[in-house]
Design a protein around this motif. Structure first.
Motif, PDB file in Angstrom:
ATOM      1  N   ASP A   1      -5.907  12.657 -24.340  1.00 57.11           N
ATOM      2  CA  ASP A   1      -5.324  13.476 -25.400  1.00 57.11           C
ATOM      3  C   ASP A   1      -5.179  12.661 -26.681  1.00 57.11           C
ATOM      4  O   ASP A   1      -4.837  11.472 -26.652  1.00 57.11           O
ATOM      5  CB  ASP A   1      -3.947  13.997 -24.990  1.00 57.11           C
ATOM      6  CG  ASP A   1      -4.038  15.026 -23.871  1.00 57.11           C
ATOM      7  OD1 ASP A   1      -5.107  15.653 -23.751  1.00 57.11           O
ATOM      8  OD2 ASP A   1      -3.060  15.178 -23.118  1.00 57.11           O
ATOM      9  N   CYS A   2      -5.453  13.315 -27.771  1.00 58.39           N
ATOM     10  CA  CYS A   2      -5.274  12.658 -29.068  1.00 58.39           C
ATOM     11  C   CYS A   2      -3.786  12.373 -29.284  1.00 58.39           C
ATOM     12  O   CYS A   2      -2.934  13.195 -28.941  1.00 58.39           O
ATOM     13  CB  CYS A   2      -5.793  13.544 -30.197  1.00 58.39           C
ATOM     14  SG  CYS A   2      -7.585  13.730 -30.224  1.00 58.39           S
ATOM     15  N   PRO A   3      -3.458  11.229 -29.837  1.00 61.05           N
ATOM     16  CA  PRO A   3      -2.045  10.937 -30.130  1.00 61.05           C
ATOM     17  C   PRO A   3      -1.528  11.829 -31.237  1.00 61.05           C
ATOM     18  O   PRO A   3      -2.305  12.459 -31.965  1.00 61.05           O
ATOM     19  CB  PRO A   3      -2.076   9.458 -30.544  1.00 61.05           C
ATOM     20  CG  PRO A   3      -3.477   9.223 -31.011  1.00 61.05           C
ATOM     21  CD  PRO A   3      -4.357  10.125 -30.207  1.00 61.05           C
ATOM     22  N   ASP A   4      -0.230  11.882 -31.346  1.00 59.48           N
ATOM     23  CA  ASP A   4       0.386  12.682 -32.403  1.00 59.48           C
ATOM     24  C   ASP A   4      -0.074  12.184 -33.766  1.00 59.48           C
ATOM     25  O   ASP A   4      -0.155  10.983 -34.013  1.00 59.48           O
ATOM     26  CB  ASP A   4       1.911  12.609 -32.326  1.00 59.48           C
ATOM     27  CG  ASP A   4       2.445  13.299 -31.080  1.00 59.48           C
ATOM     28  OD1 ASP A   4       1.726  14.167 -30.562  1.00 59.48           O
ATOM     29  OD2 ASP A   4       3.555  12.972 -30.639  1.00 59.48           O
ATOM     30  N   GLY A   5      -0.366  13.130 -34.623  1.00 58.84           N
ATOM     31  CA  GLY A   5      -0.844  12.791 -35.966  1.00 58.84           C
ATOM     32  C   GLY A   5      -2.347  12.663 -36.049  1.00 58.84           C
ATOM     33  O   GLY A   5      -2.886  12.445 -37.121  1.00 58.84           O
ATOM     34  N   GLU A   6      -3.054  12.819 -34.925  1.00 54.46           N
ATOM     35  CA  GLU A   6      -4.512  12.774 -34.904  1.00 54.46           C
ATOM     36  C   GLU A   6      -5.033  14.039 -34.233  1.00 54.46           C
ATOM     37  O   GLU A   6      -4.324  14.685 -33.459  1.00 54.46           O
ATOM     38  CB  GLU A   6      -5.009  11.521 -34.173  1.00 54.46           C
ATOM     39  CG  GLU A   6      -4.602  10.217 -34.839  1.00 54.46           C
ATOM     40  CD  GLU A   6      -5.179   9.003 -34.127  1.00 54.46           C
ATOM     41  OE1 GLU A   6      -6.003   9.197 -33.212  1.00 54.46           O
ATOM     42  OE2 GLU A   6      -4.795   7.877 -34.475  1.00 54.46           O
TER      43      GLU A   6
ATOM     44  N   ASP B   1      -9.547  11.936 -35.204  1.00 49.03           N
ATOM     45  CA  ASP B   1      -9.399  11.702 -36.638  1.00 49.03           C
ATOM     46  C   ASP B   1      -7.927  11.816 -37.038  1.00 49.03           C
ATOM     47  O   ASP B   1      -7.201  12.663 -36.511  1.00 49.03           O
ATOM     48  CB  ASP B   1     -10.222  12.712 -37.436  1.00 49.03           C
ATOM     49  CG  ASP B   1     -11.702  12.588 -37.141  1.00 49.03           C
ATOM     50  OD1 ASP B   1     -12.170  11.441 -36.993  1.00 49.03           O
ATOM     51  OD2 ASP B   1     -12.389  13.620 -37.040  1.00 49.03           O
ATOM     52  N   LYS B   2      -7.528  10.979 -37.965  1.00 53.67           N
ATOM     53  CA  LYS B   2      -6.155  11.027 -38.447  1.00 53.67           C
ATOM     54  C   LYS B   2      -5.992  12.189 -39.412  1.00 53.67           C
ATOM     55  O   LYS B   2      -6.870  12.484 -40.218  1.00 53.67           O
ATOM     56  CB  LYS B   2      -5.777   9.718 -39.140  1.00 53.67           C
ATOM     57  CG  LYS B   2      -5.520   8.566 -38.178  1.00 53.67           C
ATOM     58  CD  LYS B   2      -4.921   7.375 -38.896  1.00 53.67           C
ATOM     59  CE  LYS B   2      -4.552   6.268 -37.909  1.00 53.67           C
ATOM     60  NZ  LYS B   2      -3.928   5.116 -38.584  1.00 53.67           N
TER      61      LYS B   2
ATOM     62  N   GLU C   1       0.049  21.532 -31.815  1.00 54.61           N
ATOM     63  CA  GLU C   1       0.472  21.253 -30.438  1.00 54.61           C
ATOM     64  C   GLU C   1      -0.701  20.836 -29.565  1.00 54.61           C
ATOM     65  O   GLU C   1      -0.562  19.970 -28.704  1.00 54.61           O
ATOM     66  CB  GLU C   1       1.162  22.491 -29.861  1.00 54.61           C
ATOM     67  CG  GLU C   1       1.721  22.276 -28.459  1.00 54.61           C
ATOM     68  CD  GLU C   1       2.442  23.495 -27.947  1.00 54.61           C
ATOM     69  OE1 GLU C   1       2.885  23.485 -26.785  1.00 54.61           O
ATOM     70  OE2 GLU C   1       2.559  24.484 -28.706  1.00 54.61           O
ATOM     71  N   ASN C   2      -1.874  21.438 -29.800  1.00 55.29           N
ATOM     72  CA  ASN C   2      -3.060  21.120 -28.994  1.00 55.29           C
ATOM     73  C   ASN C   2      -3.899  20.003 -29.586  1.00 55.29           C
ATOM     74  O   ASN C   2      -4.947  19.660 -29.021  1.00 55.29           O
ATOM     75  CB  ASN C   2      -3.927  22.379 -28.827  1.00 55.29           C
ATOM     76  CG  ASN C   2      -3.209  23.477 -28.090  1.00 55.29           C
ATOM     77  OD1 ASN C   2      -2.428  23.200 -27.186  1.00 55.29           O
ATOM     78  ND2 ASN C   2      -3.447  24.724 -28.489  1.00 55.29           N
ATOM     79  N   HIS C   3      -3.499  19.492 -30.731  1.00 53.04           N
ATOM     80  CA  HIS C   3      -4.230  18.408 -31.412  1.00 53.04           C
ATOM     81  C   HIS C   3      -5.655  18.809 -31.771  1.00 53.04           C
ATOM     82  O   HIS C   3      -6.554  17.975 -31.797  1.00 53.04           O
ATOM     83  CB  HIS C   3      -4.246  17.135 -30.556  1.00 53.04           C
ATOM     84  CG  HIS C   3      -2.900  16.600 -30.248  1.00 53.04           C
ATOM     85  ND1 HIS C   3      -2.183  15.821 -31.127  1.00 53.04           N
ATOM     86  CD2 HIS C   3      -2.111  16.735 -29.155  1.00 53.04           C
ATOM     87  CE1 HIS C   3      -1.020  15.500 -30.584  1.00 53.04           C
ATOM     88  NE2 HIS C   3      -0.941  16.050 -29.391  1.00 53.04           N
TER      89      HIS C   3
END
Length: 994
Positions: free
Chosen positions: A566-571, A582-583, A592-594
């Motif tokens: 999963d992509c980290p928060d903010g990406e 990507d940032k 929520e789903n990035h």
């Protein structure tokens, strides 16, 4: 030596000619001879040479109908050129064509024939030998097919600079002109084909493939180039195997095991049909299905592989085919073939027998060798309906169009057209020699070659500078590597619903000339996977990572084998199988789903949120209460309570409190640059104005009651103008601090992204924390001074003991702002403003309540206490207390002095105060009359000391009643103003009303 060489070459040529009898070549005399190398058979029979007798030439087996069609294309082109009035007029082209049997040994055997004849001509042996059957030199060779065979042939022909124009050898190694000096070709090299294969895999989003290559100069370089292209595209190779048509069964079994156990569904194959056939047969026997085969052009349309019985295994084949060409009249020429008519073609007889599965009576096909040959063909191609032991005789009247063979498949002329183009390339080179103008030639001093005595190296020179337009209107010229750049058609194998045969459906193309990224075109609607499905098969090591995830490396596995993280928060990742997340932009945050970025939540102390509404209501309440108090003081401005509290300063104090409550509103709402610059100075100046008013009031009262005898200096300091001047000066210092702050480091609105990732806090950047510290510090300094004076004034008369409440208000002020510092430092975001608003409101309410609520209560609810008598009585009581204490102290001192001198017990000196320690009033009055008199004329107070009680009485009647009051006062307590203490007392009693 010359005679010896002549005999040696003649012996070699004679041996070579003996090995190739009349039925093993196609030959025609002409002025200029072209050589040809074609795979009329797919291979040679395995034969153990024990060398007990002279070794015999190996026998070719498994007839190749397509190879014979290619040979026919060369003959057709030569006959068309010979009949052309414009191309090589008065010149006749002849040919000598041999069967390579798809092997290097047979190809070299045929090549030696070309070289030997050229060597004989170069020795000029006519004066020594009577060669009546002289055959001209072979000035160029068309062929061969496989890259491995062409490599061997090119090495030999290159020694003598005999030009070789191949129609099907695509190995990129052959572009090396240092090694293959005389090699040219009319087929693109595999450099582009390998790139196109990688592009197809990338197009279908496959990244997990296997590779199989022929163990020769065609397969190895081709698959090596593919690996390079695959690596650039992050395509992983699960396995890589080499094969050959001569591999033993055990090797084939091992390769099949690898294919069967592999999870890769896509298999890239760089091989020819004969090399691949044994492997496909074993895969069919094991019924290994579900694989997608990506075929190079050498076997993409091979009749050995494209067979209905193999279709269930290789029905998903996508291959490359050369661009088809048009050869007008070639179809009719193919249909005219007949053993009796094709006298120059020694392969026509065998073709006829293999096509109709019969034998010609005048041939030798009934011999055991012939029987063995036909058996091999039947096992390989399944052609014919006879057995190895017997074939019926051919009538010669068979119809060639009644039998379906690869020979008559002229719908897509690819290799056949390349052969046709190769012949025309040599013919146009000869035409350039034929039409050469002396002085403009390609040789020394612009000389030209003699067309009647032309040599192979001269033809090679003109081929390198060739430029002509073919029959399709296309420009033909060889590049510096001897290659023609061409395009590819992409084909998909379908099963014909009519006769069940395998057909090649064109589903796209690859344009070598286009820009990178635009070269490949595929029509997916035409592709059938496994012969029937439209769904693109999956061939990845790992399942695609959905949007919102990225590929994570698994230790010890290829890069194509990954786990989805999963992509980290903010990406975010908005595409499938993303390599990295990507940032989000600075003002955005991942959902929520990035899978995308959404605007960050913007937070500030808003007017509409509950907390902001509550603070606003409290601020409005403070403004209302302050305005109410101001209204009460204005309405009752002439009452003793209002006058006694320094009316003008009270108005200014209430105004400053209004400013304090109002300044808190600047901290609510979205911070703007102007609000950020206004709110702190407004708060600081308002509070300093408030504290300054309290300080001046407290200091004035303290000076009045502390003074012994009022002087002009005291009256000067007590003046109203000077009080306002002091307030202004104290406030001006704060104004100077604010101006310096705004000039040097003005506050501004600031979007803080660092406190919480998904929230943007819009706050005020104070510019200088030092300036803010000075602002609050100066306010606290004034408050401390005010607290000091208020504490000293705590024992003033009741009407003046607001100092006690000021003390409480200052305590509240200090508690609030001391608590504010850690709260301000530990909070963030909108709560910073909330903390400061709470501090402002708490301090303001503390000042308002402590200083004014008691007075408002007396004015509104206790008007009896808001009288002149009450105020003067309270003030006089305080004055008498002070005077009594001073008198008693003097009496005690005098008594002690008298006792020390003579021990006398005389009475105390007379004064305005009489003691009731041991006796009663000599003129007592009734209790009711006494109370009435006190209410009408003055007040009476009792002061208790350690040695007794002193009763103090003071009258405040009108001037006309003063005489009577004074007489009663003299009679009751002998309080005449006989000393300076009485004068001071009267001044203090009258002060509040001035």
């Amino acid at each position: 030596m010359t005679l010896y060489s002549c005999c040696l070459i003649l012996l070699l040529f004679t041996w070579n000619a003996a090995a190739y009898g009349p039925n093993q070549r196609a030959q025609k005399k002409g002025d200029i001879i072209l050589g040809g190398l074609f795979p009329i058979h797919f291979g040679v029979a395995a034969k153990d040479q024990d060398l007990k007798s002279r070794p015999e030439s190996v026998e070719c087996i498994r007839y190749n109908f397509r190879g014979f069609r290619w040979l026919q294309a060369m003959i057709f082109a030569i006959e068309e050129i010979n009949s052309s009035p414009t191309l090589l007029p008065n010149m006749t082209l002849g040919y000598r064509i041999f069967d390579t049997c798809n092997t290097v040994s047979k190809a070299l055997e045929a090549t030696l024939s070309f070289v030997a004849q050229n060597k004989i001509d170069s020795l000029n042996l006519d004066e020594f030998c009577n060669c009546s059957e002289h055959i001209p030199s072979t000035i160029a060779v068309v062929g061969a097919t496989g890259s491995g065979i062409s490599t061997a042939v090119a090495n030999l022909l290159g020694l003598f600079y005999i030009p070789q124009v191949s129609y099907a050898s695509s190995s990129r190694l052959l572009s090396n002109k240092n090694q293959f000096k005389s090699f040219l070709r009319t087929i693109p090299n595999d450099e582009h084909q390998a790139t196109a294969m990688a592009d197809i895999i990338e197009y279908f989003r496959w990244n997990w493939v296997g590779t199989i290559a022929a163990d020769d100069d065609y397969g190895r370089p081709g698959i090596e180039k593919f690996r390079e292209e695959a690596e650039e595209r992050d395509i992983c190779i699960d396995f890589s195997e080499l094969i050959s048509q001569y591999s033993d069964e055990e090797e084939i079994q091992q390769v099949v095991e690898v294919i069967q156990n592999s999870t890769a569904r896509v298999i890239v194959v760089f091989s020819s049909g004969p090399d691949l056939e044994p492997l496909i047969k074993e895969i069919v026997r094991r019924n290994i299905t579900g694989k997608i085969w990506l075929a190079s052009e050498a076997w993409a349309s091979s009749s050995l592989i494209a067979m209905p019985e193999f279709f269930r295994v290789i029905g998903s084949t996508i291959g490359f085919a050369l661009k088809a060409g048009q050869i007008p009249g070639f179809r009719e020429f193919l249909q005219k073939v007949h053993p009796k008519k094709s006298t120059n073609n020694g392969f026509a007889k065998e073709f006829w027998e293999e096509t109709f599965n019969c034998y010609l009576p005048d041939g030798s096909k009934n011999s055991p060798a012939s029987t063995s040959f036909h058996k091999g063909h039947e096992e390989g191609l399944g052609a014919g309906n006879g057995t190895a032991a017997f074939r019926p005789p051919c009538t010669g009247d068979e119809n060639i169009t009644s039998v379906e063979t690869p020979y008559m498949d002229y719908t897509h002329l690819r290799i056949s057209y390349n052969v046709y183009l190769a012949v025309y390339s040599i013919a146009h080179a000869l035409q350039d020699i034929y039409t050469c103008t002396p002085g403009k030639g390609l040789f020394t001093n612009g000389s030209c070659a003699d067309i009647k005595k032309v040599e192979a190296w001269q033809v090679l020179k003109h081929l390198r500078h060739l430029n002509f337009t073919n029959n399709m209107g296309e420009q033909v010229d060889f590049d510096e590597f001897g290659d023609l750049v061409g395009n590819y058609s992409i084909i998909n194998w379908h099963l014909s619903p009519e006769d069940g045969s395998v057909v090649f459906e064109e589903v796209g193309h690859y344009n070598v000339y286009a820009k990178k990224g635009e070269r490949l075109f595929i029509n997916e609607n035409k592709i059938l996977w496994s012969g029937f499905s439209k769904e693109v098969p999956f061939s990845n090591c790992s399942r695609d990572c959905l949007p919102g995830t990225r590929k994570g490396i698994i230790e010890g596995e290829p890069t194509c084998c990954f786990e989805c993280v999963d992509c980290p928060d903010g990406e975010y990742s908005d595409e499938t199988d993303a390599s990295a997340c990507d940032k989000c932009p600075e003002d955005y945050w991942s959902n929520e789903n990035h899978t995308s970025c959404i605007p960050k939540q913007i937070e500030f102390l808003s007017w509409t949120e509950p907390f902001g509404i509550a603070l606003t209501l409290f601020a409005v309440l403070g403004i209302f209460l302050t305005s109410f108090v101001l209204g009460v003081f204005t309405k009752f401005r002439n009452t003793p309570i209002v006058k006694a509290t320094n009316r003008e300063l009270s108005y200014l104090l209430l105004f400053s409190l209004l400013c304090c409550f109002s300044s808190s509103l600047f901290f609510i709402g979205e911070p703007q640059n102007w609000t950020c610059r206004l709110r702190q100075p407004a708060f600081g100046i308002s509070f300093v104005l408030c504290i300054s008013c309290i300080l001046v009031k407290t200091n004035r009262v303290l000076l009045v009651f502390e003074a012994k005898i009022p002087t002009s200096l005291h009256r000067k300091w007590w003046g109203l103008n000077l009080q306002f001047l002091l307030v202004f000066l104290c406030t001006f210092v704060q104004i100077v601090i604010c101006v310096i702050w705004l000039y040097t480091a003005p506050p501004s609105s600031y979007r803080n992204h660092e406190l919480e990732d998904e929230i943007i806090f819009i706050t005020c950047h104070e510019g200088s924390l030092m300036a803010l510290g000075f602002l609050i510090g100066y306010t606290c300094l004034l408050a401390a001074i005010c607290f000091f004076f208020a504490f000293k004034s705590r024992k003033l008369p009741e009407n003046f003991n607001e100092a006690k409440f000021i003390t409480f208000s200052m305590l509240i002020f200090f508690i609030v702002w001391i608590s504010f510092i850690p709260a301000y430092a530990s909070t963030y975001g909108k709560f910073v403003s909330a903390v400061e608003v709470i501090a402002i409101l708490a301090a303001s309410f503390g000042l308002l309540a402590c200083i004014f609520f008691n007075k408002v209560y007396i004015i509104l609810f206790k008007p009896s206490r808001n009288t002149i008598e009450e105020v003067r009585c309270s003030t006089a009581a305080h004055a008498f207390k002070v005077a009594a204490r001073a008198t008693l102290r003097r009496s005690n001192v005098s008594r002690k002095r008298s006792n020390s001198l003579g021990g006398s017990t005389g009475s105390t000196p007379s004064s305005s105060i009489s003691s009731k320690s041991n006796h009663e009033d000599p003129f007592p009055l009734p209790a009711s009359a006494e109370r009435q008199r006190q209410q009408q004329r003055g007040c009476k107070q009792k002061v208790s000391f350690g040695s007794g009680t002193v009763t103090l009485s003071l009258s405040f009647e009108e001037p006309q009643k003063n005489a009577m009051a004074n007489r009663n006062a003299k009679r009751r307590n002998s309080l005449e103003a006989q000393n300076s203490d009485d004068s001071l007392m009267r001044h203090r009693a009258l002060l509040p009303l001035q």
